[in-house]
Design a protein around this motif. Structure first.
Motif, PDB file in Angstrom:
ATOM      1  N   ASP A  47       0.833  -1.198   0.000  1.00 17.43           N
ATOM      2  CA  ASP A  47       0.000   0.000   0.000  1.00 17.43           C
ATOM      3  C   ASP A  47       0.871   1.255   0.000  1.00 17.43           C
ATOM      4  N   TRP A  48       1.610   1.471  -1.093  1.00 15.82           N
ATOM      5  CA  TRP A  48       2.725   2.410  -1.035  1.00 15.82           C
ATOM      6  C   TRP A  48       2.787   3.492  -2.096  1.00 15.82           C
ATOM      7  N   GLY A  49       2.217   3.306  -3.270  1.00 18.45           N
ATOM      8  CA  GLY A  49       2.541   4.186  -4.394  1.00 18.45           C
ATOM      9  C   GLY A  49       1.888   5.541  -4.362  1.00 18.45           C
ATOM     10  N   ARG A  50       2.502   6.493  -3.692  1.00 17.08           N
ATOM     11  CA  ARG A  50       1.922   7.837  -3.573  1.00 17.08           C
ATOM     12  C   ARG A  50       2.907   8.940  -4.018  1.00 17.08           C
ATOM     13  N   ASN A  51       3.743   8.645  -4.990  1.00 20.87           N
ATOM     14  CA  ASN A  51       4.717   9.635  -5.488  1.00 20.87           C
ATOM     15  C   ASN A  51       5.607  10.181  -4.376  1.00 20.87           C
ATOM     16  N   GLY A  52       5.811   9.372  -3.342  1.00 23.66           N
ATOM     17  CA  GLY A  52       6.675   9.787  -2.240  1.00 23.66           C
ATOM     18  C   GLY A  52       5.952  10.424  -1.076  1.00 23.66           C
ATOM     19  N   ALA A  53       4.655  10.701  -1.225  1.00 19.16           N
ATOM     20  CA  ALA A  53       3.892  11.393  -0.178  1.00 19.16           C
ATOM     21  C   ALA A  53       3.570  10.476   0.996  1.00 19.16           C
ATOM     22  N   ASP A  54       3.154  11.104   2.095  1.00 18.29           N
ATOM     23  CA  ASP A  54       2.693  10.425   3.313  1.00 18.29           C
ATOM     24  C   ASP A  54       3.686   9.357   3.790  1.00 18.29           C
ATOM     25  N   HIS A  55       4.919   9.787   4.032  1.00 26.06           N
ATOM     26  CA  HIS A  55       5.967   8.954   4.623  1.00 26.06           C
ATOM     27  C   HIS A  55       6.481   7.841   3.707  1.00 26.06           C
ATOM     28  N   GLN A  56       6.074   7.837   2.423  1.00 24.79           N
ATOM     29  CA  GLN A  56       6.603   6.802   1.536  1.00 24.79           C
ATOM     30  C   GLN A  56       8.124   6.886   1.438  1.00 24.79           C
ATOM     31  N   LYS A  57       8.651   8.104   1.338  1.00 26.02           N
ATOM     32  CA  LYS A  57      10.097   8.264   1.216  1.00 26.02           C
ATOM     33  C   LYS A  57      10.818   7.842   2.494  1.00 26.02           C
ATOM     34  N   GLN A  58      10.234   8.180   3.649  1.00 25.17           N
ATOM     35  CA  GLN A  58      10.867   7.813   4.918  1.00 25.17           C
ATOM     36  C   GLN A  58      10.910   6.296   5.094  1.00 25.17           C
ATOM     37  N   VAL A  59       9.810   5.632   4.737  1.00 28.59           N
ATOM     38  CA  VAL A  59       9.781   4.171   4.834  1.00 28.59           C
ATOM     39  C   VAL A  59      10.772   3.564   3.850  1.00 28.59           C
ATOM     40  N   ALA A  60      10.827   4.116   2.629  1.00 31.90           N
ATOM     41  CA  ALA A  60      11.760   3.613   1.619  1.00 31.90           C
ATOM     42  C   ALA A  60      13.202   3.720   2.104  1.00 31.90           C
ATOM     43  N   LYS A  61      13.520   4.816   2.778  1.00 29.13           N
ATOM     44  CA  LYS A  61      14.875   4.992   3.306  1.00 29.13           C
ATOM     45  C   LYS A  61      15.211   3.896   4.310  1.00 29.13           C
ATOM     46  N   GLN A  62      14.286   3.615   5.216  1.00 28.71           N
ATOM     47  CA  GLN A  62      14.531   2.580   6.223  1.00 28.71           C
ATOM     48  C   GLN A  62      14.569   1.185   5.601  1.00 28.71           C
ATOM     49  N   MET A  63      13.781   0.974   4.564  1.00 23.64           N
ATOM     50  CA  MET A  63      13.850  -0.292   3.843  1.00 23.64           C
ATOM     51  C   MET A  63      15.241  -0.503   3.272  1.00 23.64           C
ATOM     52  N   GLY A  64      15.803   0.555   2.699  1.00 23.93           N
ATOM     53  CA  GLY A  64      17.143   0.461   2.135  1.00 23.93           C
ATOM     54  C   GLY A  64      18.183   0.147   3.181  1.00 23.93           C
ATOM     55  N   ILE A  65      18.074   0.790   4.343  1.00 26.86           N
ATOM     56  CA  ILE A  65      19.026   0.543   5.438  1.00 26.86           C
ATOM     57  C   ILE A  65      18.924  -0.900   5.914  1.00 26.86           C
ATOM     58  N   THR A  66      17.675  -1.372   6.108  1.00 29.35           N
ATOM     59  CA  THR A  66      17.469  -2.746   6.577  1.00 29.35           C
ATOM     60  C   THR A  66      17.936  -3.758   5.546  1.00 29.35           C
ATOM     61  N   ALA A  67      17.555  -3.550   4.296  1.00 27.91           N
ATOM     62  CA  ALA A  67      17.944  -4.483   3.232  1.00 27.91           C
ATOM     63  C   ALA A  67      19.454  -4.580   3.110  1.00 27.91           C
ATOM     64  N   SER A  68      20.144  -3.454   3.281  1.00 31.60           N
ATOM     65  CA  SER A  68      21.601  -3.443   3.219  1.00 31.60           C
ATOM     66  C   SER A  68      22.205  -4.205   4.389  1.00 31.60           C
ATOM     67  N   GLU A  69      21.638  -4.016   5.565  1.00 32.96           N
ATOM     68  CA  GLU A  69      22.194  -4.634   6.767  1.00 32.96           C
ATOM     69  C   GLU A  69      22.079  -6.151   6.744  1.00 32.96           C
ATOM     70  N   VAL A  70      20.953  -6.665   6.232  1.00 29.10           N
ATOM     71  CA  VAL A  70      20.740  -8.127   6.242  1.00 29.10           C
ATOM     72  C   VAL A  70      21.018  -8.759   4.885  1.00 29.10           C
ATOM     73  N   LYS A  71      21.379  -7.920   3.897  1.00 30.61           N
ATOM     74  CA  LYS A  71      21.583  -8.417   2.527  1.00 30.61           C
ATOM     75  C   LYS A  71      20.315  -9.126   2.043  1.00 30.61           C
ATOM     76  N   ALA A  72      19.213  -8.387   2.059  1.00 25.71           N
ATOM     77  CA  ALA A  72      17.916  -8.946   1.678  1.00 25.71           C
ATOM     78  C   ALA A  72      17.960  -9.545   0.275  1.00 25.71           C
ATOM     79  N   ASN A  73      17.332 -10.705   0.134  1.00 31.34           N
ATOM     80  CA  ASN A  73      17.342 -11.409  -1.140  1.00 31.34           C
ATOM     81  C   ASN A  73      16.347 -10.827  -2.146  1.00 31.34           C
ATOM     82  N   PHE A  74      15.225 -10.313  -1.629  1.00 30.30           N
ATOM     83  CA  PHE A  74      14.207  -9.737  -2.508  1.00 30.30           C
ATOM     84  C   PHE A  74      13.201  -8.959  -1.674  1.00 30.30           C
ATOM     85  N   ILE A  75      12.275  -8.298  -2.362  1.00 27.89           N
ATOM     86  CA  ILE A  75      11.225  -7.506  -1.726  1.00 27.89           C
ATOM     87  C   ILE A  75       9.884  -7.992  -2.231  1.00 27.89           C
TER      88      ILE A  75
END
Length: 326
Positions: A50-78
């Protein structure tokens, strides 16, 4: 409502009035931390929805944390649990929303691996098949059909795999067929054919399959606003008995703009991750282990005999951590 629940469950509530995590038992509560529980031998993947809002309503903030988490655990996919493009899906594989809501938002290198989406009801308002077609344009967007399945080896071991079935729950809701927005795109779907495909997929007796996970958009149980809604009841009536028959371990969805973990009687664990760019109120229903009105996503770490789920908010805090063992 909370006062009534206090008479039934020993609740633990954290966060402000507008961001709260409610757990059934105090022992389930965790102190807010940004330290992930990591397992380098696991199959690690992020689940968001439930995410596609052109970055609005915290989409960018969540995306940033997703990137940090994915990098830390070497996520295989999303995994995306649907409602990929608000407010009304996309009209073609060249729709600008792919750029402004997806490509320009999830830019971290750790998020450039495979994405496995399912379709939500908002995606049905325009052209659902455009999202299938986009798989031919984007290297990381992997949606070969409106429903599909894939086996993922755990830590590269083909003898230990996770079977994930990505389904389309929209045609399973009778009320959608007379809906002016959803109707045109569900009427052409063969619901019986998909149900047969789901049963055949889940009936796979390959001994290498250690976990069976189903990903759809609409939940079977929810402590959000749709607890007794027509779509929740419809999907429950369509799928619950099939999950029980074939021993589905996890049913993962979105639709509700929150994060939830519900465990009724039986084998299947129900998770909702649908707050990647909006959050809505929650309540602790019967069988709910955790409900959270928080922006965020979930991290799944799967081994051959255990599965860990961590709920992470837009500040990078792990607000819930649970371990499921075989």
């Amino acid at each position: 409502m909370i006062k009534k629940l206090l008479l039934i469950f020993p609740l633990v509530i954290s966060g402000s009035l507008y961001a709260q995590t409610i757990t059934k038992r105090p022992s389930q509560n965790i102190t807010a931390t940004k330290v992930l529980t990591r397992d380098p031998t696991a199959l690690n993947f992020i689940a968001m929805g439930d995410w596609g809002r052109n970055g609005a309503d915290h989409q960018k903030q969540v995306a940033k944390q997703m990137g940090i988490t994915a990098s830390e655990v070497k996520a295989n996919f999303i995994i995306s649990t649907g409602d990929n493009f608000y407010p009304s899906g996309v009209i073609s594989a060249q729709d600008p929303s792919f750029k402004y809501s997806f490509e320009d938002i999830y830019t971290d290198f750790s998020l450039q691996w495979d994405w496995y989406p399912v379709l939500g009801n908002h995606d049905y308002k325009s052209n659902p098949d455009a999202q299938v077609e986009y798989s031919k344009i984007s290297r990381r967007w992997k949606m070969p059909a409106r429903y599909y399945a894939k086996k993922f080896p755990i830590n590269g071991d083909l003898n230990n795999q996770v079977l994930i079935a990505f389904i389309d729950t929209n045609p399973l809701i009778p009320e959608f067929y007379s809906n002016a927005e959803y109707g045109p795109n569900v009427k052409g779907q063969d619901t019986t054919a998909q149900k047969r495909w789901i049963a055949k997929t889940l009936a796979d007796t390959d001994p290498a399959i250690k976990w069976k996970i189903v990903v759809g958009h609409h939940p079977i149980y929810t402590g959000g606003s749709r607890t007794d809604a027509y779509d929740t009841k419809a999907v429950r009536n369509s799928l619950k008995s099939t999950f029980e028959k074939y021993g589905v371990d996890v049913y993962l969805t979105g639709h509700e703009h929150s994060m939830q973990y519900i465990k009724p009687a039986g084998k299947t664990h129900y998770f909702i991750s649908g707050s990647a760019s909006e959050k809505t109120p929650v309540k602790l229903i019967t069988d709910a282990e955790m409900v959270a009105s928080e922006y965020g996503f979930m991290l799944f770490s799967v081994n051959n005999n255990q599965l860990r789920v961590q709920a992470i908010n837009d500040q990078g805090e792990i607000i819930y951590n649970t371990l499921i063992k075989k």
